[in-house]
Design a protein around this motif. Structure first.
Motif, short mmCIF file in Angstrom:
data_model
loop_
_atom_site.label_atom_id
_atom_site.label_comp_id
_atom_site.label_asym_id
_atom_site.label_seq_id
_atom_site.Cartn_x
_atom_site.Cartn_y
_atom_site.Cartn_z
N LYS A 171 -49.57 120.33 -58.31
CA LYS A 171 -50.43 120.57 -59.46
C LYS A 171 -51.54 121.55 -59.16
CE LYS A 171 -49.64 117.12 -62.65
NZ LYS A 171 -50.11 115.99 -63.36
N LYS A 172 -52.23 121.27 -58.10
CA LYS A 172 -53.34 122.19 -57.86
C LYS A 172 -53.42 122.64 -56.42
CE LYS A 172 -56.65 118.37 -57.80
NZ LYS A 172 -58.02 118.01 -58.07
N ARG A 173 -53.57 123.88 -56.28
CA ARG A 173 -53.81 124.47 -54.96
C ARG A 173 -55.31 124.41 -54.73
NH1 ARG A 173 -49.44 126.55 -51.96
NH2 ARG A 173 -48.13 124.95 -52.84
N ILE A 174 -55.69 123.59 -53.81
CA ILE A 174 -57.14 123.37 -53.70
C ILE A 174 -57.81 124.48 -52.91
CG2 ILE A 174 -58.88 121.87 -52.78
CD1 ILE A 174 -57.26 119.57 -53.54
N SER A 175 -57.27 124.80 -51.78
CA SER A 175 -57.98 125.79 -50.97
C SER A 175 -56.99 126.57 -50.15
CB SER A 175 -58.97 125.06 -50.07
OG SER A 175 -59.20 125.82 -48.92
N ASN A 176 -57.35 127.81 -49.86
CA ASN A 176 -56.42 128.58 -49.06
C ASN A 176 -56.65 128.38 -47.57
OD1 ASN A 176 -58.81 129.84 -48.79
ND2 ASN A 176 -58.14 131.86 -49.46
N LYS A 177 -57.55 127.43 -47.26
CA LYS A 177 -57.77 127.14 -45.85
C LYS A 177 -56.90 126.00 -45.37
CE LYS A 177 -62.38 128.96 -45.36
NZ LYS A 177 -62.94 129.26 -46.67
N ILE A 178 -56.14 125.42 -46.28
CA ILE A 178 -55.31 124.27 -45.91
C ILE A 178 -53.93 124.76 -45.53
CG2 ILE A 178 -54.39 122.09 -46.66
CD1 ILE A 178 -56.44 122.00 -48.78
N ASN A 179 -53.43 124.19 -44.47
CA ASN A 179 -52.06 124.46 -44.08
C ASN A 179 -51.19 123.45 -44.83
OD1 ASN A 179 -49.72 124.98 -42.84
ND2 ASN A 179 -50.52 124.89 -40.75
N TYR A 180 -50.67 123.90 -45.99
CA TYR A 180 -50.00 122.94 -46.87
C TYR A 180 -48.74 122.35 -46.24
CZ TYR A 180 -53.02 124.13 -50.69
OH TYR A 180 -54.11 124.30 -51.48
N ASP A 181 -48.08 123.15 -45.45
CA ASP A 181 -46.85 122.63 -44.82
C ASP A 181 -47.16 121.42 -43.96
OD1 ASP A 181 -46.21 126.08 -44.22
OD2 ASP A 181 -45.53 124.82 -45.90
N VAL A 182 -48.22 121.54 -43.23
CA VAL A 182 -48.60 120.42 -42.37
C VAL A 182 -48.90 119.18 -43.20
CG1 VAL A 182 -50.42 119.62 -40.82
CG2 VAL A 182 -49.42 121.86 -40.51
N LEU A 183 -49.58 119.42 -44.29
CA LEU A 183 -49.93 118.28 -45.15
C LEU A 183 -48.68 117.57 -45.64
CD1 LEU A 183 -52.80 118.86 -47.71
CD2 LEU A 183 -52.40 116.95 -46.22
N ARG A 184 -47.71 118.39 -45.99
CA ARG A 184 -46.48 117.77 -46.51
C ARG A 184 -45.79 116.95 -45.44
NH1 ARG A 184 -45.06 122.82 -48.64
NH2 ARG A 184 -46.11 123.05 -50.62
N ASP A 185 -45.90 117.39 -44.22
CA ASP A 185 -45.23 116.65 -43.15
C ASP A 185 -46.01 115.44 -42.69
OD1 ASP A 185 -44.18 119.79 -41.60
OD2 ASP A 185 -43.28 118.53 -43.18
N LEU A 186 -47.16 115.25 -43.29
CA LEU A 186 -48.06 114.19 -42.82
C LEU A 186 -47.36 112.86 -42.59
CD1 LEU A 186 -51.52 113.89 -44.57
CD2 LEU A 186 -50.96 113.63 -42.20
N ASN A 187 -46.73 112.38 -43.65
CA ASN A 187 -46.18 111.04 -43.52
C ASN A 187 -44.73 111.04 -43.10
OD1 ASN A 187 -48.44 109.66 -44.02
ND2 ASN A 187 -48.14 109.52 -46.21
N ARG A 188 -44.22 112.22 -43.00
CA ARG A 188 -42.80 112.28 -42.65
C ARG A 188 -42.59 112.26 -41.15
NH1 ARG A 188 -40.99 117.24 -45.62
NH2 ARG A 188 -42.08 116.81 -47.53
N GLY A 189 -43.15 113.27 -40.50
CA GLY A 189 -42.86 113.45 -39.08
C GLY A 189 -43.53 112.43 -38.21
N VAL A 229 -51.91 107.40 -36.14
CA VAL A 229 -52.46 108.33 -35.17
C VAL A 229 -51.96 109.73 -35.46
CG1 VAL A 229 -52.44 108.98 -32.77
CG2 VAL A 229 -52.77 106.61 -33.40
N SER A 230 -50.68 109.83 -35.83
CA SER A 230 -50.18 111.19 -36.06
C SER A 230 -50.92 111.84 -37.21
CB SER A 230 -48.69 111.14 -36.34
OG SER A 230 -48.47 110.56 -37.61
N ALA A 231 -51.31 111.04 -38.21
CA ALA A 231 -52.08 111.62 -39.31
C ALA A 231 -53.38 112.16 -38.79
CB ALA A 231 -52.32 110.56 -40.38
N LEU A 232 -53.99 111.40 -37.86
CA LEU A 232 -55.25 111.84 -37.28
C LEU A 232 -55.08 113.17 -36.60
CD1 LEU A 232 -56.41 108.57 -35.57
CD2 LEU A 232 -57.34 109.57 -37.62
N GLN A 233 -54.01 113.23 -35.84
CA GLN A 233 -53.82 114.47 -35.10
C GLN A 233 -53.70 115.63 -36.04
OE1 GLN A 233 -50.33 113.66 -32.96
NE2 GLN A 233 -51.21 111.94 -31.87
N LEU A 234 -52.94 115.40 -37.10
CA LEU A 234 -52.72 116.49 -38.04
C LEU A 234 -54.01 116.93 -38.68
CD1 LEU A 234 -49.52 115.16 -39.71
CD2 LEU A 234 -49.70 117.08 -38.16
N VAL A 235 -54.90 116.00 -38.82
CA VAL A 235 -56.13 116.30 -39.54
C VAL A 235 -57.05 117.19 -38.74
CG1 VAL A 235 -58.25 115.12 -40.20
CG2 VAL A 235 -56.10 114.46 -41.19
#
Lengths: 691, 187
Positions: free
Chosen positions: A541-559, A672-678
């Motif tokens: 829906k919304k692209r919040i910021s161009n400083k976010i690595n969206y791919d990483v966000l998507r993988d947050l709960n997956r990987g 923990v992996s979420a933390l790392q990603l953050v």
């Protein structure tokens, strides 16, 4: 208790017994009053021996119907509109205020402001959100808390200037004088966010001194206080050997890079910047500087002055040249042969232009360039002329002479012509910029004022019809323009036609309604079963910021653990799906290797992990001691947190503990992996070792 | 404390806004197609027409109401408005020039000293307001004159009011207050 007289004996000593409710004359004993109505608080004994007062609190705000409706519901059914508004407002204030971490006293004050606003009918036509935000900001200003209007606008996602407008209006209407913002208020808050560790206090002190110095150097008027704080903190950090970059500071302080650099350069221009660190801490320079914008304006004025002087000098030189020119012209006139044919026309044209050339000799600097050209041209030509004159007198070829004449009149033609239009412009400008003689204009205005209401016919004097005709296109032009316009706006016209047809049809069917334009789009609720789905949908829906690595966000709960490599550049807003913005803030600013704290936050955010928190913490607490990077401060944190968490843990049945623990660890790893990603600094290695 | 007598302060009027009515319905499309220097905005429902001689921009609505901006004096505004009405007349509308009113006058002025805004705001609490987070100038509103003065820390002012006389009076009123809170300049 009125002192009454006993009717039987005439005695005035009357004893009133509240308990029995009777008034008795002590003289003769006759009962004067029985069953006196008393207004005292009564107590009732409840179950368990608890005694409570009988009665209800009635609010002073307007009449409320009997609160006990039938069976005595305490719902808000049947309350009046005003009460509802206030209740709604109170709820929103609590919500917003808790996000800002304001204490209860501030929230109560804000609610009082809100009540005043509602009483004065200032909420009409304004969004309650805005009004609430303005009330809260009023409280922040009066209490002197380090909250900026920008924070509020961040929370509400509203333009800060709109909030500011509402705030100013409320402050004016409620006659509340909010004290001016002192940049010193923000220093401790920003220093804390920049995380200087034990030295935070020292750095704050240095930054405070810097800000005070800036205030004395007049850098703070008219500027956002956050910008000054940013510059001061940057310098203070460097002074104490912390390597904070401009980017770190601007993410905390919320100004743009250019602003910060500008403040730094302004500070550089002050004499204080020349002192060494020790000197600065000890000595305070007496001299105060002028405001930077004033200095810039002065600089500009100086440049203009210089240009003017230069122009004057050029004018003088030009004046001399024109004198020479005149003399030469005179000479030529005397010795000029008769010009025939086309040259006659040129000869006629020169004279009036010459006169104008002389009159424009005292022009201002706009014609500097042209004057220079003219100078060069005339210099060159005068020499030619002289040669020619000499040759002529010696009886040379007349034709070559004529050719020279031709050249000269042309040049002089174009020269003065160039000067003529600028003159008109200059004369046109003068009335505007001269000091207004207000009396004159007022009188003139008075004259035309008589025409105000009476005359409907157009007064045509002073209006040049010819000029106005130029504003109107002729037939052919109209056709061309019509075509062009139709082509351009074809879509719009089509839409209009369709709309009209639609309205006509609806009218025939009798279903035509006046449709109001809906101004605000309601945001649809995102329905998703898991957190990952929710994140994905929101991202779409919304692209919040161009400083976010969206791919990483998507993988947050997956990987698993390994996918968290590239998360470090994304710090500030890498947690958009979290509604709890205070934790978002904390995450964005924490740069320490602090898995305890982060785990604490993650537990708050990811609801699924919350019940596992107790299990997560116990192994971590043991390892906190072994981890060398942890400070004692951080270790103090977790003991307080696991206590509430571990209390639900023991209530669980023991046989499931083993299974849970295994699951915990897996889930823990996910946490923990979420933390790392953050955006972490390599705690992942240590955590892997542990689990 | 009439210190403005010594040096005449240059009050430069930069913008005058005026409205008038033509008392007749105007077909915007005709104006848009047959006039030069026009911009048609059908979404908003108005036509912008720019005149060159008094540099003026006019917003024309189909109801016949016209707002004229960009003039540098009240006379100029009136002249421009009349010119515009004449132009519309030539286009074929039965224009009558009525209800001409100068609505707003904007002027700038510069003090020969810098002003300490925070002191100025403190001394004139309810009338003056200063919010550095929002706007770099302090705003001083004079209710009876209906004038608003924005004071910048360099000492320059922008004044807006309903007519030129009010603007001048406002400047005279505010001068002593600014003089008190002035900042001595270093060279």
């Amino acid at each position: 208790m009125s002192s009454r007289v006993c009717q039987t004996c005439g005695g005035t000593d009357i004893d009133v017994d509240q308990a029995r409710g009777s008034a008795v004359c002590t003289g003769c004993g006759s009962v004067l009053e029985d069953n006196i109505i008393v207004s005292e608080v009564q107590f009732v004994e409840g179950s368990g021996g608890v005694s409570s007062a009988v009665g209800q609190f009635v609010s002073a705000d307007g009449p409320v119907k009997a609160p006990l409706l039938g069976s005595g519901f305490h719902t808000s059914v049947g309350k009046e509109s005003r009460a509802q508004t206030l209740q709604n407002g109170k709820r929103q204030i609590q919500q917003l205020g808790s996000q800002l971490q304001l204490n209860q006293h501030c929230l109560d004050t804000a609610f009082n402001f809100f009540k005043m606003v509602v009483n004065k009918h200032l909420t009409r036509g304004r969004k309650t959100e805005h009004v609430i935000a303005a009330c809260l900001y009023l409280v922040c200003r009066t209490e002197g808390t380090p909250h900026m209007l920008l924070d509020l606008s961040d929370l509400l996602q509203v333009n800060v200037y709109i909030l500011g407008k509402t705030f100013l209006l409320l402050a004016r209407e409620l006659c509340i004088n909010a004290p001016a913002i002192d940049p010193c208020l923000y220093i401790p808050r920003f220093a804390h966010m920049l995380e200087f560790g034990v030295k935070t206090h020292e750095v704050s002190m240095t930054a405070l001194r810097l800000v005070q110095r800036m205030k004395r150097d007049w850098m703070h008027t008219g500027r956002r206080p956050s910008g000054l704080c940013g510059a001061a903190l940057l310098v203070a950090a460097r002074m104490h050997k912390f390597r904070r970059t401009v980017k770190d500071v601007i993410s905390v302080v919320k100004v743009c890079q250019n602003t910060l650099r500008k403040r730094l350069t302004e500070f550089e221009d002050t004499p204080t910047s020349q002192l060494t660190i020790d000197e600065f801490m000890r000595v305070d320079l007496e001299q105060e500087c002028d405001p930077p914008s004033f200095i810039a304006a002065q600089h500009k004025a100086k440049m203009q002055q210089l240009e003017q002087e230069l122009a004057k000098k050029l004018d003088e030189v030009e004046g001399e040249i024109s004198c020479y020119k005149d003399e030469i012209e005179n000479e030529l006139e005397k010795s000029r042969p008769k010009l025939r044919g086309i040259y006659a026309a040129y000869a006629k044209q020169i004279d009036p232009d010459d006169v104008e050339v002389l009159s424009t000799a005292t022009e201002p600097e706009e014609l500097v360039v042209e004057d220079a050209e003219l100078q060069a041209a005339t210099q060159h030509l005068t020499q030619d002329f002289l040669c020619q004159v000499i040759q002529e007198e010696e009886g040379q070829d007349k034709k070559t002479d004529d050719n020279e004449h031709e050249l000269v009149p042309e040049k002089e033609d174009t020269g003065p012509q160039r000067q003529v239009p600028p003159l008109a412009i200059i004369l046109g400008k003068l009335p505007r910029s001269a000091s207004l003689d207000l009396q004159q204009t007022f009188q003139a205005f008075n004259k035309s004022g008589t025409e105000w209401s009476a005359i409907l016919e157009l007064d045509l004097d002073g209006i040049d019809d010819q000029e106005i005709d130029k504003y109107i296109l002729n037939e052919k032009e109209v056709q061309v323009k019509t075509e062009l316009w139709m082509k351009e706006n074809a879509e719009y016209l089509k839409e209009q036609r369709e709309k009209e047809e639609r309205i006509r049809k609806e009218k025939e069917q009798g279903m035509y309604k006046e449709k109001k334009k809906t101004k605000s789009k309601k945001r649809e609720q995102i329905e998703a079963s898991t957190a990952s789905e929710a994140i994905e949908k929101m991202l779409e829906k919304k692209r919040i910021s161009n400083k976010i690595n969206y791919d990483v966000l998507r993988d947050l709960n997956r990987g698993g653990v390994g996918s968290g490599g590239g998360g470090s550049p994304s710090r500030a807003s890498s947690d958009p799906p979290h509604p709890n913005t205070s934790t978002r803030k904390r995450l964005s600013r924490s740069r320490r290797k602090d898995p305890q704290r982060k785990a604490h936050e993650v537990n708050q955010d990811l609801a699924t992990c919350s019940h596992l928190a107790g299990h997560c913490f116990t192994p971590q607490v043991e390892n906190s001691v072994t981890m060398t990077t942890q400070t004692t401060q951080a270790a103090a944190d977790p003991p307080t947190v696991p206590e509430p968490e571990t209390s639900p843990a023991p209530t669980r049945p023991p046989p499931n503990v083993e299974e849970d623990e295994e699951e915990d660890e897996e889930m823990e790893e996910e946490c923990v992996s979420a933390l790392q990603l953050v955006g972490d600094y390599g705690c992942e290695m240590e955590e892997e070792d542990i689990f | 404390m009439d210190s403005s007598n010594d040096e005449a302060l240059d009050i430069i009027v930069t913008n005058v806004v005026a409205t008038f009515r033509t008392r007749c319905h105007l077909n915007l499309r005709t104006i848009a197609l047959e006039g030069t220097n026009v911009i048609y905005k059908p979404e908003v429902g108005k036509v912008l027409m720019k005149l060159r001689k008094p540099m003026i921009t006019a917003s024309i609505w189909s109801s016949g109401k016209i707002i004229c901006t960009g003039a540098t004096s009240e006379d100029e505004a009136k002249l421009g408005a009349r010119r515009l009405a004449r132009c519309l007349q030539k286009l074929g509308f039965k224009v009558r020039f009525s209800a001409f009113k100068v609505v707003n006058v904007l002027a700038v002025c510069s003090m020969p000293f810098a002003v300490h805004l925070i002191d100025f705001t403190k001394n004139n609490r309810p009338i003056a307001s200063y919010e550095p987070e929002l706007h770099p100038a302090a705003t001083y509103r004079i209710k009876n004159l209906k004038a608003t003065i924005q004071v910048f820390s360099t000492g320059s002012l922008t004044v807006t009011g309903p007519n030129v006389q009010n603007v001048a009076t406002a400047v005279e009123q505010v001068y002593p207050l600014l003089f008190e809170c002035q900042k001595p300049l270093h060279k």
